[in-house]
Design a protein around this motif. Structure first.
Motif, PDB file in Angstrom:
ATOM      1  N   ILE A 324       0.873  -1.142  -0.004  1.00 12.06           N
ATOM      2  CA  ILE A 324       0.256   0.052   0.043  1.00 12.06           C
ATOM      3  C   ILE A 324       1.066   1.254   0.050  1.00 12.06           C
ATOM      4  N   ALA A 325       1.856   1.443   0.956  1.00  9.14           N
ATOM      5  CA  ALA A 325       2.728   2.510   0.990  1.00  9.14           C
ATOM      6  C   ALA A 325       3.425   2.735  -0.471  1.00  9.14           C
ATOM      7  N   VAL A 326       3.995   1.607  -1.276  1.00 16.07           N
ATOM      8  CA  VAL A 326       4.692   1.810  -2.378  1.00 16.07           C
ATOM      9  C   VAL A 326       3.649   2.288  -3.417  1.00 16.07           C
ATOM     10  N   SER A 327       2.653   1.658  -3.327  1.00 14.27           N
ATOM     11  CA  SER A 327       1.535   1.994  -4.452  1.00 14.27           C
ATOM     12  C   SER A 327       1.104   3.286  -4.219  1.00 14.27           C
ATOM     13  N   ALA A 328       0.924   3.829  -3.176  1.00 13.63           N
ATOM     14  CA  ALA A 328       0.324   5.229  -2.822  1.00 13.63           C
ATOM     15  C   ALA A 328       1.590   6.126  -3.337  1.00 13.63           C
ATOM     16  N   GLY A 329       2.720   5.808  -2.949  1.00 15.34           N
ATOM     17  CA  GLY A 329       3.826   6.713  -3.247  1.00 15.34           C
ATOM     18  C   GLY A 329       4.013   7.000  -4.701  1.00 15.34           C
ATOM     19  N   LEU A 330       3.837   5.889  -5.492  1.00 18.23           N
ATOM     20  CA  LEU A 330       3.908   5.922  -7.056  1.00 18.23           C
ATOM     21  C   LEU A 330       2.845   6.593  -7.642  1.00 18.23           C
ATOM     22  N   ALA A 331       1.604   6.402  -6.877  1.00 19.35           N
ATOM     23  CA  ALA A 331       0.136   7.206  -7.598  1.00 19.35           C
ATOM     24  C   ALA A 331       0.567   8.603  -7.210  1.00 19.35           C
ATOM     25  N   SER A 332       1.135   9.210  -6.130  1.00 17.37           N
ATOM     26  CA  SER A 332       1.276  10.575  -5.802  1.00 17.37           C
ATOM     27  C   SER A 332       2.459  11.157  -6.689  1.00 17.37           C
ATOM     28  N   ARG A 333       3.162  10.318  -7.163  1.00 20.66           N
ATOM     29  CA  ARG A 333       4.473  10.823  -8.061  1.00 20.66           C
ATOM     30  C   ARG A 333       3.797  11.122  -9.471  1.00 20.66           C
ATOM     31  N   PHE A 334       3.058  10.211 -10.046  1.00 20.28           N
ATOM     32  CA  PHE A 334       2.654  10.333 -11.372  1.00 20.28           C
ATOM     33  C   PHE A 334       1.271  10.806 -11.489  1.00 20.28           C
ATOM     34  N   LEU A 335       0.472  11.508 -10.351  1.00 19.61           N
ATOM     35  CA  LEU A 335      -0.643  12.157 -10.624  1.00 19.61           C
ATOM     36  C   LEU A 335      -0.621  13.289 -11.470  1.00 19.61           C
ATOM     37  N   PRO A 336       0.602  14.136 -11.202  1.00 18.18           N
ATOM     38  CA  PRO A 336       0.255  15.407 -12.177  1.00 18.18           C
ATOM     39  C   PRO A 336       0.276  15.218 -13.607  1.00 18.18           C
ATOM     40  N   ARG A 337       0.946  13.987 -13.923  1.00 21.17           N
ATOM     41  CA  ARG A 337       1.029  13.660 -15.322  1.00 21.17           C
ATOM     42  C   ARG A 337      -0.259  13.145 -16.059  1.00 21.17           C
ATOM     43  N   TRP A 338      -0.692  12.147 -15.343  1.00 18.43           N
ATOM     44  CA  TRP A 338      -1.932  11.589 -15.838  1.00 18.43           C
ATOM     45  C   TRP A 338      -3.140  12.076 -15.008  1.00 18.43           C
ATOM     46  N   GLY A 339      -3.267  12.461 -13.962  1.00 19.28           N
ATOM     47  CA  GLY A 339      -4.291  12.743 -13.317  1.00 19.28           C
ATOM     48  C   GLY A 339      -5.025  11.722 -12.654  1.00 19.28           C
ATOM     49  N   PRO A 340      -5.825  11.888 -11.615  1.00 21.06           N
ATOM     50  CA  PRO A 340      -6.181  10.899 -10.673  1.00 21.06           C
ATOM     51  C   PRO A 340      -7.087   9.917 -11.513  1.00 21.06           C
TER      52      PRO A 340
END
Length: 541
Positions: A324-340
């Motif tokens: 969960i921690a790894v997945s959340a970190g990756l999501a927060s990193r790429f959110l600005p590029r792809w959106g939520p």
């Protein structure tokens, strides 16, 4: 774009007191972790509490319910307290109440004393949790800085349940059940002392408390949760069950009427006119129901079927926290590029896939071969979900209403978890009774006289017959949990939309290759382009 909308967006995107810091985020995340893990840390200690304080089996469930009912019911009021009185001040108040209740619960000598302490813990958590989330929106600048903070907060929120199971196993096996409550005291005191030194106070927004709205919403949610819990224990035709549902509808309808006529409502209903925010709340409701069910039933399965000790059971859930921690970190990193939206859709699909995999659980299952894989798939999906849902729910909200927005998000998580777990327990009980109808004749034909005497006294099937009943109930419960996750995926696909202006806000004001109002408001990325100009995350504030 009107001047009022421009002003609203600027105020929503700028912290009231400058840049955030790593120590401030540590304090905020620690507060959220303490509150969230308390929901599950007690689970492993329940048998020891029952023996020590003389709970009946039926009343033992209220050790959990007393916490979740007050926590879910008072979250909206807790969020509003921070808006009016100052969020740092209210955070410290909630933490100190939580600490005092934990201390009292650890010293309980009677069952009613523990239940009262658990209810007070829920009240303290309801004050601290939404305030902690809203402090992120006012401490960290919108864009990459806030995205990273939300990533940490989301990982703590999603992983706290698994960490609670591990901590509970360690404390019960090495010390005593009372330490699952005592452990909150030093942690809470450190948070209360560190908060004034690490977190700047938010601006206090003039206003008054919507006490009638708080009363009707709290009573409505408490009665709704109680109705489902009662249904799982006494059936849907029980008079008190039906009465609780009727009363819940009455109070929630009264709440809507009060809020529509209030000048300073506890929950501004215009927040729900934003399709993205409303969709995020709906997704959180469904996903929390699935998550609570997964932890509850897998805890039963690994201890009662696989024979794990409390400590080993806690360790079994540790990989979920890590993924969960790894997945959340990756999501927060790429959110600005792809959106939520891509993360919301993919995360819900992964959660549904993991739960569908768990429907194959039976008495022949093993941890490595049947449990670990589905948990990792589920956890990776939930890590994506929590950071995306958190951003979608509070982005673009005016600072004076961020407490209300975060309060609704937390309320949907806790109420969704309680309601969903009650539904899953009902499914579990029905499937278990059906399986017991097949297993009892086999037991009577094969059991020894002492085993038959014990069965007549307790009404419980011993292993291996009882394991068959438990496994059948767990498998059917996971079918419905997977349906909850599928519903969240459908909402993400059909309701959520992300505009170019939303991506620009996630990037901290970075210019987009688009000109004109139409280009700014055009939907970005995959998904339907329905909705007007006021349907993005910034419109509702």
């Amino acid at each position: 774009m009107t001047a009022s909308r421009t002003t609203s967006r600027r105020s929503a995107g700028t912290p009231e007191k400058g840049h955030g810091s790593g120590t401030a985020l540590l304090v905020i995340a620690s507060c959220q972790l303490m509150v969230v893990l308390d929901i599950t840390i007690v689970n492993i200690a329940l048998p020891h509490m029952q023996t020590s304080l003389g709970f009946s089996t039926e009343n033992l469930s209220w050790v959990i319910n007393a916490y979740t009912l007050t926590f879910g019911g008072l979250l909206l009021l807790g969020g509003r307290l921070g808006d009016i009185l100052g969020r740092r001040r209210v955070l410290v108040l909630g933490v100190l109440l939580f600490v005092a209740a934990s201390l009292a619960g650890g010293f309980s000598q009677e069952s009613w004393q523990l239940l009262a302490a658990r209810a007070l813990q829920g009240a303290g958590g309801a004050i601290a949790s939404p305030t902690a989330l809203s402090l992120i929106t006012t401490t960290f600048r919108e864009g990459p800085e806030r995205n990273r903070a939300f990533g940490v907060f989301a990982a703590v929120s999603a992983g706290g349940s698994a960490i609670g199971l591990l901590a509970g196993g360690v404390l019960v096996e090495w010390l005593d059940w009372r330490w699952v409550l005592f452990v909150n005291v030093p942690i809470g005191l450190v948070i209360a002392l560190a908060a004034p030194r690490c977190i700047r106070e938010s601006e206090r927004h003039p206003g008054r408390f919507d006490l009638l709205g708080a009363l009707t919403s709290t009573l409505g949610m408490v009665l709704l949760v109680y109705g489902f819990i009662r249904a799982s224990e006494d059936g849907w035709s029980d008079a008190l069950t039906l009465g609780a549902f009727v009363a819940a509808v009455v109070f929630l309808a009264a709440f809507l009427m009060v809020e529509r006529g209030s000048r300073q409502p506890i929950t501004p209903l215009r927040m729900f006119r934003d399709r993205n925010r409303a969709g995020a709340y709906g997704m959180m409701l469904s996903l929390a129901a699935a998550m609570f069910g997964m932890f509850f039933f897998l805890t039963l399965f690994v201890q009662n079927v696989l024979g794990f000790s409390p400590l080993r059971a806690g360790l079994a859930f540790l990989p979920v926290s890590a993924v969960i921690a790894v997945s959340a970190g990756l999501a927060s990193r790429f959110l600005p590029r792809w959106g939520p939206k891509p993360f919301m859709v993919t995360g819900a699909v992964l959660a549904a896939a993991g739960l569908a995999w768990l429907t194959r659980t039976d008495v022949h299952s093993t941890y490595a071969g049947s449990i670990l894989g589905p948990m990792l798939v589920f956890g990776s999906g939930m890590g994506m979900q929590f950071v995306s849902l958190t951003l979608m729910a509070v982005s673009g909200v005016a600072p004076r209403e961020s407490g209300a927005a975060s309060g609704v998000l937390n309320a949907t998580q806790q109420v969704g978890g309680s309601l969903g777990l009650s539904i899953l327990v009902t499914v579990f009980g029905t499937a278990g009774r059906n399986e017991a109808a097949d297993q009892v004749p086999r037991f009577l034909a094969e059991a020894t006289p002492p085993q038959q005497a014990e069965f007549r006294r307790t009404g419980r099937l011993p292993p291996p017959w009882g394991e068959q009943v438990l496994a059948a109930g767990v498998s059917h419960a996971f079918v419905v949990a997977a349906v909850f996750a599928v519903v969240a995926a459908v909402v993400a696909l059909l309701v959520i939309q992300v505009r170019a202006s939303d991506l620009r806000r996630l990037r901290g004001g970075e210019a987009m290759p688009a000109t004109g109002q139409d280009a700014e408001d055009a939907p970005a990325g995959p998904g339907p382009a329905a909705g007007g100009a006021d349907t993005g995350p910034g419109a509702g504030g």
